[in-house]
Design a protein around this motif. Structure first.
Motif, mmCIF file in Angstrom:
data_model
loop_
_atom_site.group_PDB
_atom_site.id
_atom_site.type_symbol
_atom_site.label_atom_id
_atom_site.label_comp_id
_atom_site.label_asym_id
_atom_site.label_seq_id
_atom_site.Cartn_x
_atom_site.Cartn_y
_atom_site.Cartn_z
ATOM 1 N N ARG A 130 0.813 -1.219 0.000
ATOM 2 C CA ARG A 130 0.000 0.000 0.000
ATOM 3 C C ARG A 130 0.846 1.268 0.000
ATOM 4 O O ARG A 130 0.409 2.322 -0.457
ATOM 5 C CB ARG A 130 -0.922 -0.031 1.218
ATOM 6 C CG ARG A 130 -2.004 1.020 1.221
ATOM 7 C CD ARG A 130 -3.187 0.597 2.074
ATOM 8 N NE ARG A 130 -2.792 0.109 3.376
ATOM 9 C CZ ARG A 130 -3.068 0.733 4.528
ATOM 10 N NH1 ARG A 130 -3.727 1.862 4.518
ATOM 11 N NH2 ARG A 130 -2.699 0.212 5.678
ATOM 12 N N SER B 161 -0.611 9.905 3.760
ATOM 13 C CA SER B 161 0.213 9.032 2.930
ATOM 14 C C SER B 161 1.545 8.740 3.614
ATOM 15 O O SER B 161 2.026 7.601 3.600
ATOM 16 C CB SER B 161 0.465 9.678 1.564
ATOM 17 O OG SER B 161 -0.727 9.733 0.805
ATOM 18 N N SER C 187 0.318 4.940 -2.081
ATOM 19 C CA SER C 187 0.198 6.188 -1.323
ATOM 20 C C SER C 187 1.211 7.210 -1.830
ATOM 21 O O SER C 187 0.924 8.410 -1.911
ATOM 22 C CB SER C 187 0.411 5.928 0.169
ATOM 23 O OG SER C 187 -0.617 5.114 0.687
#
Length: 213
Positions: free
Chosen positions: A148, A181, A152
Motif C-alpha cells: 500500500r 500518505s 500512497s
C-alpha cells in the motif's frame, strides 16, 4: 515446491495487501482482505479482529491461504461482502481464489492476543496469527504482492504536481492527504518508499508549504 516469499516480491518486515481465504465448518469458502507481514522468507504474520469468520476458521483448522492479486474487483467484493462460490476454485481441499497471480498455503504456528496501544481502533479485540509458508504456487509470471505504501506515494506525487495551480483550500486538502500518505508509508512502505516520501516532503517545505505531522 517453493516457500520463498521473495519470489512474490515480499521482503522481511514489510506489510502487503492480500486476500486470505479459509473454509467454514460446512465447507463453504470465505474470503477477506487482510494485510500480511513477511517475518522471514518462509514465515508470515497477520492481525485479525475477533468475531470475524476468518479468525474463527483459522483458529479451528490452523491453516489458511494467502491470495496474491492486483484485481480491484476481488478486493472490493471481499471487503463489502463474502465472495460467491464462482470466484473460488471448485473441488479444492482448501479455499483458493480463481484468477489470482499466486497463492500461498500457510500452516498456523501460533495465535495470541494482539492489541497495539498506538492503534486508533485498539479498543477492538484482535489476535496475532503467525504461520509457516508451506508452498507458494505462482500462476502468472511477475506475480507480486501489493504494498500500500507505493500507491500512497503515487497519490502524493500526483497531488504535488497540482499544488501550485489550485486554491488554498485545495492545497490544505492535498497537504492533509500527504500527511496520511506519509503515515501509511512509515507503517507499511519499503525503504525506498520512505526515502521517496522524505524527498517529497523536503521539496514541499522548500516551496514554502508547512507540513505538521
Amino acid at each position: 515446491m517453493t516457500n520463498d516469499l521473495n519470489l512474490v516480491g515480499m521482503e522481511k518486515g514489510q506489510q502487503y495487501e492480500t486476500i486470505i481465504t479459509t473454509k467454514n465448518d460446512d465447507g463453504k469458502e470465505n474470503a477477506a482482505p487482510i494485510g500480511i507481514i513477511c517475518k522471514e522468507k518462509d514465515k508470515v504474520m497477520c492481525r485479525i479482529f475477533k468475531g470475524s469468520i476468518t479468525l474463527k476458521n483459522i483458529s479451528m483448522k490452523r491453516e489458511f491461504t494467502v491470495n496474491i492479486t492486483e484485481n480491484p474487483l476481488l478486493f472490493t467484493l471481499s471487503t463489502i461482502d463474502n465472495l460467491s462460490k464462482e470466484y473460488f476454485i471448485e473441488n479444492s481441499e482448501i479455499a483458493i481464489l480463481k484468477d489470482v497471480e499466486a497463492y500461498i498455503k500457510c500452516k498456523v504456528t501460533d495465535i495470541k492476543e494482539g492489541i497495539k496501544q498506538s492503534d486508533p481502533i485498539r479498543k477492538s479485540a484482535a489476535s496475532i496469527v503467525k504461520a509457516d509458508v508451506e508452498e507458494i504456487i505462482i500462476k502468472k509470471k511477475c506475480a507480486k504482492a501489493v504494498n500500500r505504501g507505493f500507491y500512497s506515494l503515487i497519490e502524493s506525487l500526483v497531488n504535488f504536481t497540482r499544488m501550485d495551480i489550485v486554491d488554498n483550500e485545495k492545497q490544505e486538502y492535498f497537504l492533509d492527504r500527504f500527511r496520511e500518505s506519509k503515515r501509511i508509508i512509515n507503517k507499511v512502505g519499503t525503504s525506498e518508499d520512505k526515502k521517496a516520501i522524505k524527498i517529497l516532503q523536503k521539496t514541499l517545505e522548500k516551496k514554502g508549504y508547512k507540513i505538521k505531522l
